[in-house]
Design an enzyme around this catalytic site. Structure first.
Site, PDB file in Angstrom:
ATOM      1  N   GLU A  27      40.182  56.443  26.526  1.00  0.00           N
ATOM      2  CA  GLU A  27      38.765  56.471  26.940  1.00  0.00           C
ATOM      3  C   GLU A  27      38.200  57.889  26.866  1.00  0.00           C
ATOM      4  O   GLU A  27      38.945  58.868  26.793  1.00  0.00           O
ATOM      5  CB  GLU A  27      38.617  55.919  28.356  1.00  0.00           C
ATOM      6  CG  GLU A  27      39.450  56.674  29.387  1.00  0.00           C
ATOM      7  CD  GLU A  27      38.841  56.644  30.771  1.00  0.00           C
ATOM      8  OE1 GLU A  27      37.620  56.863  30.894  1.00  0.00           O
ATOM      9  OE2 GLU A  27      39.596  56.440  31.736  1.00  0.00           O
ATOM     10  N   LYS A 161      42.487  54.658  41.183  1.00  0.00           N
ATOM     11  CA  LYS A 161      42.242  55.950  41.802  1.00  0.00           C
ATOM     12  C   LYS A 161      42.386  55.888  43.317  1.00  0.00           C
ATOM     13  O   LYS A 161      41.947  54.931  43.955  1.00  0.00           O
ATOM     14  CB  LYS A 161      40.852  56.445  41.399  1.00  0.00           C
ATOM     15  CG  LYS A 161      40.881  57.033  39.993  1.00  0.00           C
ATOM     16  CD  LYS A 161      39.592  57.694  39.639  1.00  0.00           C
ATOM     17  CE  LYS A 161      38.504  56.679  39.450  1.00  0.00           C
ATOM     18  NZ  LYS A 161      38.563  55.994  38.167  1.00  0.00           N
TER      19      LYS A 161
HETATM   20  N1  PSU Z   1      40.494  57.849  35.636  1.00  0.00           N
HETATM   21  C1  PSU Z   1      40.558  59.202  35.641  1.00  0.00           C
HETATM   22  N2  PSU Z   1      39.401  59.890  35.523  1.00  0.00           N
HETATM   23  C2  PSU Z   1      38.211  59.253  35.328  1.00  0.00           C
HETATM   24  C3  PSU Z   1      38.164  57.828  35.310  1.00  0.00           C
HETATM   25  C4  PSU Z   1      39.349  57.198  35.462  1.00  0.00           C
HETATM   26  O1  PSU Z   1      41.637  59.779  35.760  1.00  0.00           O
HETATM   27  O2  PSU Z   1      37.220  59.920  35.153  1.00  0.00           O
HETATM   28  C5  PSU Z   1      36.888  57.092  35.025  1.00  0.00           C
HETATM   29  C6  PSU Z   1      37.234  55.881  34.148  1.00  0.00           C
HETATM   30  O3  PSU Z   1      36.461  55.961  32.984  1.00  0.00           O
HETATM   31  C7  PSU Z   1      36.858  54.674  34.973  1.00  0.00           C
HETATM   32  C8  PSU Z   1      35.683  55.229  35.713  1.00  0.00           C
HETATM   33  O4  PSU Z   1      36.566  53.554  34.190  1.00  0.00           O
HETATM   34  O5  PSU Z   1      36.163  56.517  36.113  1.00  0.00           O
HETATM   35  C9  PSU Z   1      35.281  54.346  36.846  1.00  0.00           C
HETATM   36  O6  PSU Z   1      33.985  54.637  37.199  1.00  0.00           O
HETATM   37  P1  PSU Z   1      33.171  53.660  38.194  1.00  0.00           P
HETATM   38  O7  PSU Z   1      33.905  53.747  39.483  1.00  0.00           O
HETATM   39  O8  PSU Z   1      31.784  54.236  38.252  1.00  0.00           O
HETATM   40  O9  PSU Z   1      33.203  52.296  37.572  1.00  0.00           O
END
Ligand code: PSU
Ligand code: MN
Length: 305
Positions: A27, A161
């Site tokens: 990604e 996370k």
């Molecule tokens: N994992 C990481 N760093 C990130 C993310 C995931 O180590 O920046 C990102 C991914 O792209 C994930 C996003 O899909 O954070 C989730 O964002 P949200 O909670 O707004 O859906």
């Protein structure tokens, strides 16, 4: 569906997909919004190299110039890492950014979606999005989880996370029929830490078993993703109690500043990095490298089935 005209796949990846060679998707939100420049640029190159060294082909994904780009060249990687005027694209944003030509980094949800359009089955990230703490009031549930409900891509992730509510995230995945596998562990990993107190549904002993499970699921027409939880190597794992305190502080700061919506996750990651004096970033890099390794091994095994 007329999606082919929006896809721009590099010749190398196109050839690999046609000939059933292993490909691993990566990604770009982790680059543009998850890590600071220039650490992210070093990461972007190194993670691709790790995948190549294991015999698979990396495919970093982004939305650029009105195209769903599968495989980025050095210049495009630099653009994503410098992150000047790069939006964050989740599922709801894809058509808007494609139609308007807005450059955007792809989240786990969007990278899964584009991987499926391109025909890539395995994807490595850092940690997926999930159910945020307090979601019973805020309704903040990452679109990543819904994507797992119907898109046929396996994601290797260090759990979800640590800023999230792990218990609720696992409940959500169960409701939507998403298998959660632990790679060589029966514990659901917790991003910066290799333990969480939560169990996975199934521990898989090796990449071959993981690949076989994926093949069986999709052969059966059981649509949807598979989450493969791969713990951070123990030597880089951060102490639970310490990181929990930092996360609480970051959550408080987000509340005070009124941070909402798609800005929440990037804000929390950056704040945690500052509060730990960069320690969390070092862990984040290592867990993502480790996920790339496992994803490459699974992609190699999958291509043999
Ligand atoms: N994992 C990481 N760093 C990130 C993310 C995931 O180590 O920046 C990102 C991914 O792209 C994930 C996003 O899909 O954070 C989730 O964002 P949200 O909670 O707004 O859906
Ligand atoms: Mn959200």
């Amino acid at each position: 569906m007329d999606y082919q005209k929006y896809l721009s796949i590099t010749p190398e990846i196109e050839d690999a997909l046609k000939n059933n060679k292993p490909v691993v998707a990566l990604e770009s939100t982790i680059l543009s919004h998850g890590m600071p420049y220039p650490d992210n640029l070093e990461f972007a190159h190194k993670v691709e190299k790790i995948i190549r060294d294991l015999g698979a082909i990396p495919a970093t994904i982004a939305i650029l110039n009105g195209k769903l780009k599968v495989g980025l060249n050095d210049e495009e990687l630099l653009t994503m890492c410098e992150a000047k005027n790069i939006a964050k694209a989740s599922r709801r944003d894809v058509a808007v950014y494609l139609a308007t030509g807005q450059a955007a980094a792809t989240t786990v949800a969007t990278t899964m979606l584009i991987s499926e359009l391109a025909g890539i089955k395995v994807f490595a990230t850092g940690g997926i999005g999930g159910v945020h703490r307090g979601a019973e009031k805020t309704m903040d549930i990452s679109a990543d989880l819904q994507e797992f409900a119907h898109t046929n891509v396996a994601v290797v992730s260090a759990g979800c996370k640590a800023i999230l509510d792990l218990g609720l995230t696992l409940e959500y995945l169960e409701t939507y029929g998403v298998p959660v596998l632990g790679y060589k562990t029966d514990e659901f990993p917790c991003f910066y830490s290799d333990t969480s107190g939560f169990k996975v549904d199934y521990a898989v002993p090796d990449a071959q078993t993981a690949a076989k499970i994926l093949k069986t699921k999709w052969d059966l027409g059981l649509n949807g993703g598979v989450l493969i939880g791969n713990p951070i190597p123990h030597e880089y794992s951060l102490n639970h109690n310490k990181i929990d305190g930092v996360i609480d502080k970051a959550l408080e700061m987000a509340k005070e500043k009124g941070i909402k919506g798609k800005a929440t996750t990037p804000f929390l990651l950056a704040t945690i990095k500052d509060l730990t004096g960069g320690e969390s970033l070092a862990s984040n890099l290592q867990l993502a490298y480790n996920n790339a390794r496992v994803a490459a091994e699974i992609a190699v095994e999958y291509s043999k089935l």
